[in-house]
Enzyme design. Structure first.
Site, PDB file in Angstrom:
ATOM      1  N   CYS A  70       5.872  52.949   7.883  1.00  0.00           N
ATOM      2  CA  CYS A  70       4.645  52.532   7.830  1.00  0.00           C
ATOM      3  C   CYS A  70       4.123  53.007   9.511  1.00  0.00           C
ATOM      4  O   CYS A  70       4.809  52.115   9.898  1.00  0.00           O
ATOM      5  CB  CYS A  70       4.070  51.171   6.916  1.00  0.00           C
ATOM      6  SG  CYS A  70       3.009  50.282   7.684  1.00  0.00           S
ATOM      7  N   CYS A  74       4.746  45.069  10.409  1.00  0.00           N
ATOM      8  CA  CYS A  74       4.680  43.113  10.135  1.00  0.00           C
ATOM      9  C   CYS A  74       6.997  43.395   9.722  1.00  0.00           C
ATOM     10  O   CYS A  74       7.878  44.306   9.245  1.00  0.00           O
ATOM     11  CB  CYS A  74       4.394  43.530   8.509  1.00  0.00           C
ATOM     12  SG  CYS A  74       2.373  44.616   8.948  1.00  0.00           S
ATOM     13  N   CYS A  77       9.172  43.326   6.930  1.00  0.00           N
ATOM     14  CA  CYS A  77       9.007  44.517   6.246  1.00  0.00           C
ATOM     15  C   CYS A  77      10.090  45.834   6.032  1.00  0.00           C
ATOM     16  O   CYS A  77      10.078  46.317   7.015  1.00  0.00           O
ATOM     17  CB  CYS A  77       7.458  45.280   6.084  1.00  0.00           C
ATOM     18  SG  CYS A  77       6.899  46.359   4.734  1.00  0.00           S
ATOM     19  N   CYS A 114       0.429  47.328 -10.280  1.00  0.00           N
ATOM     20  CA  CYS A 114      -0.191  46.913  -8.874  1.00  0.00           C
ATOM     21  C   CYS A 114       0.513  48.218  -8.687  1.00  0.00           C
ATOM     22  O   CYS A 114       2.308  48.605  -8.710  1.00  0.00           O
ATOM     23  CB  CYS A 114       0.478  45.811  -8.813  1.00  0.00           C
ATOM     24  SG  CYS A 114      -0.337  44.062  -9.234  1.00  0.00           S
ATOM     25  N   CYS A 145      -4.229  46.830  -9.967  1.00  0.00           N
ATOM     26  CA  CYS A 145      -4.276  46.650  -8.840  1.00  0.00           C
ATOM     27  C   CYS A 145      -3.878  47.701  -7.893  1.00  0.00           C
ATOM     28  O   CYS A 145      -2.852  47.831  -8.078  1.00  0.00           O
ATOM     29  CB  CYS A 145      -3.253  45.048  -8.997  1.00  0.00           C
ATOM     30  SG  CYS A 145      -3.267  44.113  -6.886  1.00  0.00           S
ATOM     31  N   CYS A 205      -6.820  39.233  -4.965  1.00  0.00           N
ATOM     32  CA  CYS A 205      -5.493  38.346  -4.758  1.00  0.00           C
ATOM     33  C   CYS A 205      -5.176  39.022  -3.467  1.00  0.00           C
ATOM     34  O   CYS A 205      -4.521  40.103  -2.551  1.00  0.00           O
ATOM     35  CB  CYS A 205      -4.361  39.963  -5.386  1.00  0.00           C
ATOM     36  SG  CYS A 205      -2.832  39.669  -5.431  1.00  0.00           S
ATOM     37  N   ARG A 277       0.879  33.438  -7.946  1.00  0.00           N
ATOM     38  CA  ARG A 277       1.921  34.037  -8.609  1.00  0.00           C
ATOM     39  C   ARG A 277       3.353  33.540  -7.536  1.00  0.00           C
ATOM     40  O   ARG A 277       3.606  33.857  -6.167  1.00  0.00           O
ATOM     41  CB  ARG A 277       1.186  35.605  -8.158  1.00  0.00           C
ATOM     42  CG  ARG A 277       2.520  36.079  -8.845  1.00  0.00           C
ATOM     43  CD  ARG A 277       2.347  37.893  -8.569  1.00  0.00           C
ATOM     44  NE  ARG A 277       1.531  38.091  -9.527  1.00  0.00           N
ATOM     45  CZ  ARG A 277       0.118  38.185  -9.117  1.00  0.00           C
ATOM     46  NH1 ARG A 277       0.191  38.753  -7.889  1.00  0.00           N
ATOM     47  NH2 ARG A 277      -0.743  39.053 -10.589  1.00  0.00           N
TER      48      ARG A 277
HETATM   49  N1  SAM Z   1       0.640  48.212   3.165  1.00  0.00           N
HETATM   50  C1  SAM Z   1       0.087  46.893   2.785  1.00  0.00           C
HETATM   51  C2  SAM Z   1       0.057  45.612   2.995  1.00  0.00           C
HETATM   52  O1  SAM Z   1       0.334  45.243   4.217  1.00  0.00           O
HETATM   53  O2  SAM Z   1      -1.062  44.932   2.866  1.00  0.00           O
HETATM   54  C3  SAM Z   1       0.221  46.743   1.014  1.00  0.00           C
HETATM   55  C4  SAM Z   1       1.974  46.389   0.931  1.00  0.00           C
HETATM   56  S1  SAM Z   1       2.847  44.933   1.868  1.00  0.00           S
HETATM   57  C5  SAM Z   1       4.555  45.900   1.335  1.00  0.00           C
HETATM   58  C6  SAM Z   1       2.450  44.267   0.392  1.00  0.00           C
HETATM   59  C7  SAM Z   1       2.352  42.042   0.521  1.00  0.00           C
HETATM   60  O3  SAM Z   1       4.042  42.226   0.359  1.00  0.00           O
HETATM   61  C8  SAM Z   1       2.533  41.665   1.977  1.00  0.00           C
HETATM   62  O4  SAM Z   1       1.521  41.423   2.487  1.00  0.00           O
HETATM   63  C9  SAM Z   1       3.710  40.602   2.004  1.00  0.00           C
HETATM   64  O5  SAM Z   1       2.697  39.856   1.840  1.00  0.00           O
HETATM   65  C10 SAM Z   1       4.780  40.663   0.799  1.00  0.00           C
HETATM   66  N2  SAM Z   1       6.301  41.742   1.179  1.00  0.00           N
HETATM   67  C11 SAM Z   1       6.379  42.653   2.158  1.00  0.00           C
HETATM   68  N3  SAM Z   1       8.064  42.556   2.653  1.00  0.00           N
HETATM   69  C12 SAM Z   1       7.956  41.224   2.301  1.00  0.00           C
HETATM   70  C13 SAM Z   1       9.643  40.037   2.243  1.00  0.00           C
HETATM   71  N4  SAM Z   1      10.749  41.592   2.507  1.00  0.00           N
HETATM   72  N5  SAM Z   1       9.171  39.386   1.685  1.00  0.00           N
HETATM   73  C14 SAM Z   1       8.854  38.778   0.941  1.00  0.00           C
HETATM   74  N6  SAM Z   1       7.072  39.592   0.887  1.00  0.00           N
HETATM   75  C15 SAM Z   1       7.062  40.580   1.587  1.00  0.00           C
HETATM   76 FE1  SF4 Z   2       2.886  48.081   6.498  1.00  0.00          FE
HETATM   77 FE2  SF4 Z   2       4.925  46.666   5.231  1.00  0.00          FE
HETATM   78 FE3  SF4 Z   2       3.217  46.312   7.247  1.00  0.00          FE
HETATM   79 FE4  SF4 Z   2       2.548  46.447   4.177  1.00  0.00          FE
HETATM   80  S1  SF4 Z   2       2.837  45.495   5.158  1.00  0.00           S
HETATM   81  S2  SF4 Z   2       1.062  47.589   7.001  1.00  0.00           S
HETATM   82  S3  SF4 Z   2       3.919  48.340   4.142  1.00  0.00           S
HETATM   83  S4  SF4 Z   2       5.087  47.427   7.125  1.00  0.00           S
END
Ligand code: SAM
Ligand code: SF4
Ligand code: DTB
Length: 330
Positions: A70, A74, A77, A114, A145, A205, A277
């Site tokens: 990606c 973030c 992530c 989802c 979802c 959500c 949730r």
């Molecule tokens: N890329 C899309 C986005 O950012 O909306 C969808 C996938 S993203 C992985 C979905 C959500 O998962 C993130 O917004 C975050 O809140 C949660 N998430 C991701 N990595 C995480 C982690 N290591 N621990 C807890 N929550 C996490």
């Molecule tokens: Fe990309 Fe992870 Fe951020 Fe979603 S949460 S936009 S998958 S880096």
């Protein structure tokens, strides 16, 4: 047509009219957090019982349909191309493989499926195959979802036409902490996508993550901004950070587990009609801590041994927990 009580259980509750709804200041939400623990949990349980059967828990199963690589940064992530987490990138999953996973989730007792993609947002050519997945998963009798990142004009309409039930897009954290976690897009970008989703009638959500080093006022600000959206999200995932080696947030101090329960309670009190949730982080929680979360008003969870790229408790362990607590899945 009359609905069975099981079908009624699965209907999202009607969102309250804006006029009747209280706007929460950050100070008011912070005051909730500052109550003695038992007072807070007691109040949350009362609010919960006014709006829901306290023994009924909604269960969603997650599947990563496009993993890793990606463009976004973030800090929590595993899937950001900017972090060296050792995660193997995968292309968009084939429809049949998605459907095999969806069938297995349904057989196990999930009611919602989802599908998550590691995109900043879908390109139009990416969206076509996802629309097909939505249509086909729906035909299996599951709610659908997707979480695909930020949507461009017209994409929410296409998802609505495909019959999508929920779009997940989290606000993630407080406005004044956001820039310390994510710099490649803004909180406003996320709010704009939620507006698009809401505008076409798809259920929203949206929640966030705690345990990233934010302060209590910042946790309160996350909850306040979710509760004060023009219509509160139908579903509010509260994630406890899963620390992933190689991400900037690996090594963040552990959040006091009672503070996690307080966050659930604050979400329940401020969004009384939403499904709250208990999301990422359950694998690291004891059964007793999860029971406290349910007592504080959580009534939804991810079910199945995998989240997107990390582990979730085995379904058997969750089934045993439900039995021990007298909970039932809806
Ligand atoms: N890329 C899309 C986005 O950012 O909306 C969808 C996938 S993203 C992985 C979905 C959500 O998962 C993130 O917004 C975050 O809140 C949660 N998430 C991701 N990595 C995480 C982690 N290591 N621990 C807890 N929550 C996490
Ligand atoms: Fe990309 Fe992870 Fe951020 Fe979603 S949460 S936009 S998958 S880096
Ligand atoms: C949400 O709020 N949590 C889920 C879902 N929405 C997409 C994702 C949790 C991801 C946890 C880390 C991982 O497995 O990669």
């Amino acid at each position: 047509m009359t609905m069975t009580s099981a079908a009624l259980d699965r209907q999202p509750p009607a969102a309250p009219a804006t006029a009747e709804r209280k706007r929460w200041t950050v100070a008011e939400v912070q005051a909730l957090f500052e109550q003695p623990f038992f007072d807070l949990v007691y109040r949350a349980q009362q609010v919960h019982r006014e709006h829901f059967d306290p023994h009924a828990i909604q269960r969603s199963t997650l599947l990563s349909i496009k993993t890793g690589g990606c463009s976004e940064d973030c800090g929590y992530c595993s899937q950001s191309a900017r972090h060296d987490t050792g995660l193997e990138r995968e292309r968009l999953m084939a429809l049949e493989q998605v459907l095999d996973n969806a069938r297995a989730a349904k057989a196990r007792g999930a009611t919602r499926f989802c599908m998550g993609a590691a995109w900043r947002g879908p390109k139009d050519k990416d969206l076509e195959p996802v629309l097909k997945m939505v249509r086909e998963v729906k035909k299996l009798g599951l709610q659908t979802c997707v979480t695909l990142g930020m949507l461009k004009d017209g994409q929410a309409e296409q998802l609505a036409q495909a019959g999508l039930d929920y779009y997940n897009h989290n606000l993630d954290t407080a406005p004044d902490f956001y820039g310390q976690v994510i710099t490649t897009h803004s909180l406003q970008d996320r709010l704009d996508t939620l507006d698009k989703v809401r505008g076409v009638g798809i259920n929203v959500c949206s929640g966030g993550i705690v345990g990233m080093g934010e302060s209590r006022p910042q946790r309160a600000a996350l909850i306040a901004q979710l509760a004060n959206l023009p219509t509160p999200p139908e579903s509010v995932p509260i994630n406890n950070l899963v620390q992933i080696p190689g991400t900037p947030l690996a090594g963040a101090g552990q959040l006091d587990p009672f503070e996690f329960v307080r966050t659930i309670a604050a979400a329940r009190i401020t969004m009384p009609r939403s499904f709250v949730r208990l999301s990422a982080g359950r694998e690291q929680m004891s059964d007793e801590l999860q029971a406290l979360c349910f007592m504080a008003g959580a009534n939804s969870m991810f079910y199945g041994e995998r989240l997107l790229t990390t582990d979730n408790p085995d379904a058997d362990r969750d089934d045993r927990l439900f039995e021990r607590l007298g909970l039932r899945a809806v």
